[in-house]
Design a protein around this motif. Structure first.
Motif, mmCIF file in Angstrom:
data_model
loop_
_atom_site.group_PDB
_atom_site.id
_atom_site.type_symbol
_atom_site.label_atom_id
_atom_site.label_comp_id
_atom_site.label_asym_id
_atom_site.label_seq_id
_atom_site.Cartn_x
_atom_site.Cartn_y
_atom_site.Cartn_z
ATOM 1 N N ARG A 78 -9.605 41.274 50.886
ATOM 2 C CA ARG A 78 -10.905 41.487 51.145
ATOM 3 C C ARG A 78 -11.875 42.060 50.312
ATOM 4 O O ARG A 78 -10.890 43.143 49.512
ATOM 5 C CB ARG A 78 -10.047 42.454 52.334
ATOM 6 C CG ARG A 78 -11.012 43.691 52.725
ATOM 7 C CD ARG A 78 -11.049 44.059 53.541
ATOM 8 N NE ARG A 78 -11.037 42.971 54.879
ATOM 9 C CZ ARG A 78 -10.349 43.597 56.019
ATOM 10 N NH1 ARG A 78 -10.373 45.079 56.506
ATOM 11 N NH2 ARG A 78 -10.492 43.327 57.380
ATOM 12 N N GLN A 111 -10.712 36.921 61.628
ATOM 13 C CA GLN A 111 -10.420 37.219 63.016
ATOM 14 C C GLN A 111 -11.340 36.374 64.501
ATOM 15 O O GLN A 111 -10.996 36.879 65.530
ATOM 16 C CB GLN A 111 -11.219 38.478 63.059
ATOM 17 C CG GLN A 111 -12.014 39.842 63.478
ATOM 18 C CD GLN A 111 -10.588 40.024 64.215
ATOM 19 O OE1 GLN A 111 -9.361 41.088 63.507
ATOM 20 N NE2 GLN A 111 -9.908 40.594 65.514
ATOM 21 N N THR A 152 -5.655 48.144 58.476
ATOM 22 C CA THR A 152 -4.380 47.597 58.758
ATOM 23 C C THR A 152 -4.008 46.296 59.722
ATOM 24 O O THR A 152 -2.527 46.271 59.800
ATOM 25 C CB THR A 152 -4.264 48.752 60.132
ATOM 26 O OG1 THR A 152 -4.822 50.466 59.532
ATOM 27 C CG2 THR A 152 -3.584 48.963 61.007
ATOM 28 N N GLY A 166 -10.849 46.049 66.542
ATOM 29 C CA GLY A 166 -10.414 47.056 65.964
ATOM 30 C C GLY A 166 -10.480 47.404 64.695
ATOM 31 O O GLY A 166 -11.166 46.784 63.869
ATOM 32 N N PRO A 167 -10.115 48.610 64.142
ATOM 33 C CA PRO A 167 -10.202 50.360 64.870
ATOM 34 C C PRO A 167 -10.781 50.297 65.871
ATOM 35 O O PRO A 167 -12.299 50.517 65.997
ATOM 36 C CB PRO A 167 -9.504 51.269 63.494
ATOM 37 C CG PRO A 167 -11.236 50.553 62.607
ATOM 38 C CD PRO A 167 -11.048 49.172 62.826
ATOM 39 N N THR A 208 -5.418 42.768 59.570
ATOM 40 C CA THR A 208 -5.341 41.971 58.234
ATOM 41 C C THR A 208 -4.285 42.284 57.252
ATOM 42 O O THR A 208 -4.103 41.292 57.205
ATOM 43 C CB THR A 208 -6.551 41.720 57.661
ATOM 44 O OG1 THR A 208 -8.013 42.104 58.933
ATOM 45 C CG2 THR A 208 -6.964 40.921 57.726
HETATM 46 N N1 CP Z 1 -9.979 43.616 62.548
HETATM 47 C C1 CP Z 1 -10.356 44.128 61.477
HETATM 48 O O1 CP Z 1 -9.974 43.236 60.304
HETATM 49 O O2 CP Z 1 -8.630 45.411 60.897
HETATM 50 P P1 CP Z 1 -8.992 45.679 60.207
HETATM 51 O O3 CP Z 1 -10.228 46.322 59.282
HETATM 52 O O4 CP Z 1 -7.744 47.012 60.102
HETATM 53 O O5 CP Z 1 -8.094 44.863 58.876
#
Ligand code: CP
Length: 314
Positions: free
Chosen positions: A111, A142, A60, A267-268, A62
């Protein structure tokens, strides 16, 4: 900026950056924070450049912040959706990337569940590669956005004591943060059950604790991590109830940290599992500021890389 980003033209991990590189990225990010507060949240810095968001795992924060970052720099963006792509027809990762590269992008943000996949892309791709999280390995942007948040609060990113609590074993966020804070000379404590926080991590310069009150004592930052059930973390302790009893942050545990301490979480979050619901929403929680800072940090990374070094495809 050190040699790595300029010579190699990729951001694969914090491990490859010097402390000066980290300072430069944070200073660049600080200069971008203000853009997101304007009525017109756009600058022409990457006009004409193309960024590909290549996400093979759910995201969400990244994914959307790389998208917003690219757009605020006026880059064109392709959001690749693996679930509706030709991967489903058997196309390999290599052929997928070569196909996208035939459209002349400048930067590919990836990713993937496989550790090392961003490195693999650099062996054949011409674009600048940015690691947006690879398996258990690293999640460099991050750690950089976490560092920017700490710098905003403490006015420095050096001389801090950072406690990281939870599923360290499966956490690329923990790995990137440990590396970053050790490079900045900070004290790092990692806390959790022995099955999720093995002594192995001491080789990275972190202090291992299996008692949360001891581990967070006198900390400036308490960084909570999610129990990553999708990576099998639930098999490493008897029950969520037991885990919560020993390793959740609540007011009593947080009182062991410095009075000025803050709570962070990439997060999450799992409310009332690793973090007490009321603490998650308290003025000690910087979780949403971390999300906001993700945009400035990712703008800085895209801006510094630019993807200018690529030969055009004939
Ligand atoms: N912190 C983080 O990587 O969140 P997402 O998995 O929502 O990208």
């Amino acid at each position: 900026m050190g040699d790595y980003i300029f010579n190699q033209n990729h951001l694969l991990g914090i491990d490859h950056l010097s402390d000066k590189d980290i300072d430069t990225i944070l200073e660049t990010a600080e200069s971008f924070v203000e853009i997101s507060t304007r009525d017109v949240k756009k600058v022409p810095a990457l006009k004409g450049k193309t960024v590909v968001n290549l996400f093979f795992e759910n995201s969400t924060r990244t994914r959307s912040s790389f998208e917003i970052a690219a757009k605020r720099l006026s880059a064109d963006l392709i959001n690749f959706n693996s679930s509706v792509s030709s991967l489903k027809k058997g196309e390999s990762l290599r052929d997928t990337v070569l196909t996208l590269e035939a459209m002349n992008p400048n930067i590919i943000v990836i990713r993937h569940s496989a550790s090392g996949s961003p490195h693999y892309l650099t062996t054949f791709a011409r674009s600048s590669i940015v690691n947006a999280g690879d398996g258990f390995h690293e999640h460099p942007t991050q750690a950089l956005l976490d560092a920017l948040t700490m710098k905003q609060v403490f006015k420095t990113i050096r001389g801090l004591k950072v406690a990281i609590v939870g599923d360290i074993l499966h956490s690329r966020v923990a790995r990137s943060n440990i590396i970053l804070h050790r490079k900045m000379g900070n004290e790092v404590s990692i806390i959790g059950p022995p099955s999720l926080v093995p002594r192995e991590f001491e080789k990275m310069g972190a202090k291992v604790h299996h008692n949360i009150e001891e581990g967070v004592k006198n900390s400036d930052v308490v960084m909570m991590l999610r129990v990553q059930s999708e990576r099998g973390a639930g098999n490493y302790f008897p029950s969520i109830r037991e885990y919560r009893k020993h390793f959740a942050i609540n007011k009593k545990v947080f009182a062991m940290a410095k009075k000025s301490a803050i709570i962070m979480h990439p997060g999450p979050i799992n409310r009332d599992v690793e973090i007490d619901n009321t603490l998650a929403d308290s003025d000690k929680s910087f979780i949403l500021q971390q999300v906001t800072n993700g945009i400035a940090v990712r703008m800085a990374v895209l801006y510094l890389l630019k993807g200018d070094f690529n030969e055009p495809i004939n």
